[in-house]
Scaffold this motif. Structure first.
Motif: not given
Length: 184
Positions: A139-143, A145-161
């Motif tokens: 979820a966009v506001d689930n900071w 989980s988003r930090a887990v993705a980024e710390r794991s080397g993942m790149i933001l591909e986009g946002v699905i509304s």
């Protein structure tokens, strides 16, 4: 205390991932019962999956999917105690991609547990399953989980509304990914 499991992945000295088994159903139901409000912020299923029988059915379906090569769902064992769940979902051998899913009890957040697990799952996807892309949706506001993705080397591909309805809220999802070619 978790009984010995036939299929266990060692993550590090504190964490193991154990392939689900029916004996975990009671621990899962107790854990979710105590974490219901916390888990229901970001996940659709907690209000509908709380009893031991609910988890037995979930575990049976998960094991069937594992046997068919569709997913891998494991209990997160932290210091010999079940504290959550993680999975490789929707394994697609044609497209060579997979989606990571997880949840962790609130009292165990902030310890780097999920980052270590997601890194292990990424490695497993690339080595054991020979996949090319691993995705994580948060979820966009689930900071957290988003930090887990980024710390794991993942790149933001986009946002699905309007990606998911959780309770009375419609959530947008941030989609992260890492490709095998991104690994150094």
């Amino acid at each position: 205390m978790v009984a010995e499991n036939l299929f266990t992945l060692h993550v590090d000295d504190e964490i193991e991932l154990a392939l689900l088994e029916e004996s975990f159903a009671r621990e899962y139901s107790e854990l979710v019962y105590t974490q219901l409000d916390y888990l229901s912020q970001w996940l659709t299923w907690p209000p509908y999956c709380q009893s031991e029988q609910d988890f037995r059915l979930f575990i049976q379906r998960s094991l069937e999917d594992y046997a068919e090569g569709k997913s891998l769902t494991c209990a997160i064992i932290y210091q010999n105690k079940i504290v959550g769940n993680c999975s490789l979902n929707d394994i697609n051998h044609d497209l060579k991609r997979v989606k990571i899913g997880y949840w962790l009890s609130q009292e165990h957040t902030g310890k780097g547990i999920m980052t270590r697990i997601v890194r292990k799952l990424i490695d497993l996807a690339f080595t054991k399953y020979q996949l090319e892309k691993v995705e994580l949706s948060a979820a966009v506001d689930n900071w957290s989980s988003r930090a887990v993705a980024e710390r794991s080397g993942m790149i933001l591909e986009g946002v699905i509304s309007n990606s998911e309805k959780v309770g009375e809220h419609i959530l947008d999802h941030a989609i992260y990914a890492i490709h095998r070619s991104d690994q150094s």
